[in-house]
Design an enzyme around this catalytic site. Structure first.
Site, mmCIF file in Angstrom:
data_model
loop_
_atom_site.group_PDB
_atom_site.id
_atom_site.type_symbol
_atom_site.label_atom_id
_atom_site.label_comp_id
_atom_site.label_asym_id
_atom_site.label_seq_id
_atom_site.Cartn_x
_atom_site.Cartn_y
_atom_site.Cartn_z
ATOM 1 N N ASP A 7 0.859 -1.315 -0.010
ATOM 2 C CA ASP A 7 -0.035 0.081 -0.215
ATOM 3 C C ASP A 7 0.890 1.237 -0.049
ATOM 4 O OD1 ASP A 7 -2.391 1.582 0.552
ATOM 5 O OD2 ASP A 7 -1.486 1.912 2.575
ATOM 6 N N ASP A 9 -0.234 5.256 0.869
ATOM 7 C CA ASP A 9 -0.399 6.111 1.785
ATOM 8 C C ASP A 9 -0.480 5.553 3.327
ATOM 9 O OD1 ASP A 9 -1.020 8.842 0.672
ATOM 10 O OD2 ASP A 9 -2.403 7.599 -0.529
ATOM 11 N N ASP A 159 -1.800 -0.727 5.891
ATOM 12 C CA ASP A 159 -2.072 -0.169 7.262
ATOM 13 C C ASP A 159 -3.259 -0.148 7.608
ATOM 14 O OD1 ASP A 159 -2.111 2.050 5.381
ATOM 15 O OD2 ASP A 159 -2.320 3.496 7.043
#
Length: 212
Positions: A7, A9, A159
């Protein structure tokens, strides 16, 4: 050799604070309440789907908000730093011979601009993006299919709970990181294969998990 998809961001880019600032800047236009510190702590303990359900944003406005958010982030992306320790971890993985990629709901333009600014672009073999918040599993499956990859040798690092969900739907192993948006508690509740607190822990997991 492992294939490690990330991922963007909150996982590689230290962009959570900037993202909240942009979300709050758009609040009046899209008719929702700005996020304060108390609200942020509450949201971090919710799953991605729970956050969508609880928002004041109309489901019909959501695609337009996401496009505006990505556009606003374009003005900020070159000021965003790398998560501490992540650059070194990525460089070590690449040196070991692992193949690296990014699967994100940010735009490819934003991701590549960040990678170029941070001199990370040579490390990544593939960058694929989708504007759909829950569309990452399709992108991962496409990478698997196009490159004839064994899912057992592929990891997705993220996250948020939706990153764990995307990994499971794709049949790859999920590595959840606690330095991004979602709290360690809600990440653990979604049962990733691994839950880590620092980027250097990636190195141990992936060294141990190399396929013969």
């Amino acid at each position: 050799m492992n294939v490690v998809l990330f991922d963007f961001d909150g996982t590689i880019a230290d962009s959570i604070e900037t993202g909240i600032r942009v979300i709050n800047r758009l609040a009046k236009e899209f008719g929702y309440q700005p996020i304060d510190l108390e609200a942020l702590k509450r949201l971090q303990n919710l799953s991605s789907r729970e956050i969508i359900k609880q928002t004041d944003i109309s489901i019909f406005k959501l695609p337009f908000l996401l496009r505006r958010f990505v556009g606003e982030m374009r003005q900020e992306v070159q000021q965003i730093g790398v998560i501490p320790g992540m650059k070194e971890a990525l460089q070590t993985l690449k040196t070991r011979g692992d193949r690296l990629g990014i699967v994100s709901t940010n735009s490819e333009e934003n991701v590549r601009s960040f990678l170029e600014t941070q001199q990370l672009d040579p490390l990544f073999d593939v960058v694929v993006c989708s504007g759909r918040p829950f569309g990452k599993s399709r992108l991962i499956k496409r990478i698997l299919r196009q490159n004839q990859l064994d899912p057992r040798s592929v990891f997705y690092v993220g996250d948020e709970t939706r990153d764990i969900e995307a990994a499971k739907k794709s049949g790859v192993r999920a590595i959840a990181v606690t330095w991004g948006f979602n709290s360690s508690q809600v990440l653990a509740a979604h049962q990733p294969d691994f839950l880590i607190q620092t980027p250097d822990q990636l190195l141990d997991i992936l060294a141990w998990s190399v396929q013969p």
